[in-house]
Design a protein around this motif. Structure first.
Motif, PDB file in Angstrom:
ATOM      1  N   ARG A  14       0.740  -1.292   0.031  1.00  0.00           N
ATOM      2  CA  ARG A  14       0.020   0.056   0.004  1.00  0.00           C
ATOM      3  C   ARG A  14       0.942   1.235  -0.072  1.00  0.00           C
ATOM      4  O   ARG A  14       0.499   2.368  -0.834  1.00  0.00           O
ATOM      5  N   LYS A  30       0.473   2.225 -15.649  1.00  0.00           N
ATOM      6  CA  LYS A  30       0.480   0.993 -15.680  1.00  0.00           C
ATOM      7  C   LYS A  30       1.172   0.339 -14.426  1.00  0.00           C
ATOM      8  O   LYS A  30       0.691  -0.629 -13.945  1.00  0.00           O
ATOM      9  N   VAL A  33      -1.286   0.786 -11.413  1.00  0.00           N
ATOM     10  CA  VAL A  33      -2.232  -0.185 -11.890  1.00  0.00           C
ATOM     11  C   VAL A  33      -1.804  -1.727 -11.022  1.00  0.00           C
ATOM     12  O   VAL A  33      -2.395  -2.395 -10.583  1.00  0.00           O
ATOM     13  N   ALA A  34      -0.507  -1.904 -11.724  1.00  0.00           N
ATOM     14  CA  ALA A  34       0.125  -3.151 -11.290  1.00  0.00           C
ATOM     15  C   ALA A  34       0.190  -3.667  -9.998  1.00  0.00           C
ATOM     16  O   ALA A  34      -0.329  -4.669  -9.494  1.00  0.00           O
ATOM     17  N   SER A  36      -1.411  -1.967  -7.575  1.00  0.00           N
ATOM     18  CA  SER A  36      -2.736  -1.819  -7.056  1.00  0.00           C
ATOM     19  C   SER A  36      -3.257  -3.405  -7.265  1.00  0.00           C
ATOM     20  O   SER A  36      -4.165  -4.087  -6.276  1.00  0.00           O
ATOM     21  N   GLN A  37      -3.083  -3.983  -8.292  1.00  0.00           N
ATOM     22  CA  GLN A  37      -3.828  -5.395  -8.514  1.00  0.00           C
ATOM     23  C   GLN A  37      -3.013  -6.264  -7.624  1.00  0.00           C
ATOM     24  O   GLN A  37      -3.641  -7.373  -7.039  1.00  0.00           O
ATOM     25  N   GLN A  38      -1.797  -6.053  -7.261  1.00  0.00           N
ATOM     26  CA  GLN A  38      -0.770  -7.034  -6.229  1.00  0.00           C
ATOM     27  C   GLN A  38      -1.387  -6.653  -5.064  1.00  0.00           C
ATOM     28  O   GLN A  38      -1.521  -7.821  -4.266  1.00  0.00           O
ATOM     29  N   ASP A  40      -4.502  -5.824  -4.314  1.00  0.00           N
ATOM     30  CA  ASP A  40      -5.887  -6.582  -4.229  1.00  0.00           C
ATOM     31  C   ASP A  40      -5.714  -8.154  -3.857  1.00  0.00           C
ATOM     32  O   ASP A  40      -6.429  -8.569  -3.165  1.00  0.00           O
ATOM     33  N   LYS A  41      -4.702  -8.603  -4.762  1.00  0.00           N
ATOM     34  CA  LYS A  41      -4.440 -10.147  -4.123  1.00  0.00           C
ATOM     35  C   LYS A  41      -4.119 -10.179  -2.801  1.00  0.00           C
ATOM     36  O   LYS A  41      -4.804 -11.250  -2.351  1.00  0.00           O
ATOM     37  N   TYR A  42      -3.142  -9.479  -2.120  1.00  0.00           N
ATOM     38  CA  TYR A  42      -3.041  -9.734  -0.673  1.00  0.00           C
ATOM     39  C   TYR A  42      -4.169  -9.454   0.201  1.00  0.00           C
ATOM     40  O   TYR A  42      -4.184 -10.161   1.162  1.00  0.00           O
TER      41      TYR A  42
END
Length: 58
Positions: A14, A30, A33-34, A36-38, A40-42
């Protein structure tokens, strides 16, 4: 991964995401966003971990 480790990982990602977004000046970049997606996964891993604990104590 235990819950404490997941919480630390979430906070680290974060902070990195916030720093990068401020540096880039664009939340749609990009790389932001990458990360942020990581994150989200955690966050999903952490929520599942917490749900498992709740289910075991019920």
């Amino acid at each position: 991964m235990n819950e404490a480790t997941l919480e630390e990982k979430v906070e680290t990602i974060r902070r990195r995401m916030i720093e990068l977004a401020e540096k880039k000046g664009n939340l749609a970049d990009k790389s932001v966003v990458a990360i942020s997606q990581q994150l989200d996964k955690y966050l999903v891993f952490l929520q599942r971990s917490r749900m498992n604990v709740l289910q075991k104590t019920s």
